[in-house]
Design an enzyme around this catalytic site. Sequence first.
Site, short mmCIF file in Angstrom:
data_model
loop_
_atom_site.label_atom_id
_atom_site.label_comp_id
_atom_site.label_asym_id
_atom_site.label_seq_id
_atom_site.Cartn_x
_atom_site.Cartn_y
_atom_site.Cartn_z
N HIS A 50 -23.44 80.82 24.51
CA HIS A 50 -22.55 81.76 23.85
C HIS A 50 -22.87 83.18 24.32
O HIS A 50 -22.18 84.13 24.01
CB HIS A 50 -22.67 81.66 22.32
CG HIS A 50 -21.61 82.40 21.58
ND1 HIS A 50 -21.83 83.61 20.95
CD2 HIS A 50 -20.29 82.12 21.37
CE1 HIS A 50 -20.72 84.03 20.39
NE2 HIS A 50 -19.77 83.15 20.63
N HIS A 107 -15.36 92.32 18.04
CA HIS A 107 -16.23 91.31 18.66
C HIS A 107 -17.65 91.82 18.89
O HIS A 107 -18.54 91.06 19.28
CB HIS A 107 -15.61 90.87 19.99
CG HIS A 107 -16.05 89.53 20.45
ND1 HIS A 107 -16.51 89.29 21.73
CD2 HIS A 107 -16.14 88.34 19.81
CE1 HIS A 107 -16.83 88.02 21.86
NE2 HIS A 107 -16.63 87.42 20.71
#
Length: 613
Positions: A500, A272
């Site tokens: 985000h 990630h």
Amino acid sequence: MSQDSQHGKWTISSSDDDDDEALPPSGTTTSGPNRSASTRSPKLEPVRATVEVKPEPANAPVSSLLIGSEARQSAAMNQLNPVKYESSPSLAGKRKKEVSDGSGWALSDSDDDDADAKGNSVSNLPKRAPPSPKTKKVKVENERPPSPHGRFYYIDEPHDFFETSVPRLDDIYRFYLNKVTGLDKKYNSGALHIRDILSPLFGTLKESVQFNYCFDIAWMVEQYPSEFRDRPVLIVHGDKREAKARLVQQAQPFPHVRFCQAKLDIAFGTHHTKMMLLWYEEGFRVIILTSNMIRADWYQKTQGMWMSPLFPRLPKGSSASAGESPTFFKRDLLEYLASYRAPELEEWIQRIKEHDLSETRVYLVGSTPGRYVGSDMERWGHLRLRKLLYEHTDPIPGEERWPVIGQFSSIGSMGLDKTKWLTGEFQRTMTTLGKSSLRPDPPMHLLYPSVEDVRTSLEGYPAGGSLPYSIQTAQKQLWLHSYFHRWKANTTGRSHAMPHIKTYMRASPDFTQLAWFLVTSANLSKAAWGALEKNNTQVMVRSYELGVLYVPSAFNMKTFPVHKNPFPVSSSSGFPVPFDLPPTSYSPKDQPWIWNIPYSQAPDTHGNIWVPS
């Protein structure tokens, strides 16, 4: 048990499953027998209306349909084939019958932990049956419906969107937001787009590395200026099997693109981390950011980044310790890269050793997969953050009244109650201030968009594809929702640009000062931050994550003053928090956005409803 809001009712099962994250490993499929969820729309008298369904383009871009989580894929399908709001609560059911023969809402068995449960085969995509002519009126629309947010809603780039000269930037903190189309120009002053970052304004690029979770290779290559477009690029990713094959296939037209696969040895972990390493003729630069390497992440979402100074090359013959910063950033970055155990990164490790990183004023906070004991427990995850806060911050009088703030775009399984991880483990890290023996229990404010935030956003409901909190996870932790606060960002002009970005901080009771600030890729999950095991003698981390920590002592300050008007950029010493302070609590009518249930009671900014595929 059920939860009501003006957007619908979702029914919660009474089962309490094991509280571990149920993320599919990167590269595995999430398909399988779908279970019918006991979700339903409010009991309203149905109003019959025709449904206008846009046909899917014959040559839909592969990237929009295959890249990312199930939630992102559902958003792509809703954008390609939207269902218009026609004042009918039954529309969602009609759409679902078109998509599936099942009588119930088909929900995935997986819990999307941090926007990162990838659907990884073409067979995972929702299959749409042709609409029945008896009940559907198919209308081909060549033009998209008008948006109440103006024409810039549709990612039209104003002629002055990209920088043509070195922009005026915040050189104190070097924390920047991404540009957003459709905002007043002042709110993009001092913000950066990917084309700005890669432009010759910041250096003459020789090679680069892109660490990320989602990639659209063709789009990424296009963001490099033409004169750098054939320079070598190394992609560091976590894809396996079919997803890896698709990624490699994407790069076939680009021989200068190479790959490095991150090892993910613990189930449900993801790669990630989002970082750029940029090697110039003039030196070297690091960007640590929150955006995926896909178009959808760079135009109408709130994203953030730390951009390093240009690091010059050290004189030949310099010692191994040369070029270190007071925050030991060089040592920690090299340690993070070494954790990949990847031959492809060795030349980059050597290049970093040859550069002077001494100007860095932030601390690196990373996560890498593994089970750690002893002193290694403090190398990664939230225990790394705890160690840094213990060593580099100072106790504050009345700190028990200084709230902790966490802001994120996805949520993992927290357990049956708050003591299982959130307050029993994570909050202890977040409340650490120096070597104080106090263990206060200050307020905790968690920012996560509500259904109304998503509905009224620039992207409309499809913005929820990047907010993949699932009904399966939510139904097991209703206790968590009492901590939730709305996404409001009027100070940065980004209230309608869904976040985000992920940020964590400790604020003063009047929200004018910060004791520290962190921007990171890590969402609110045990997979990202790590969880203690074996009677607290071991910590287990599933995923790769990366962020930077700001502490006032590294800037010769006691606290960071909060910048009340961060745009347009100025020489103020205030810290540019990306959202409004104090945070706004959910009202009794607000519900957290949950991606895999329908929202059909009110139209979004496109005039559409949300039907998860």
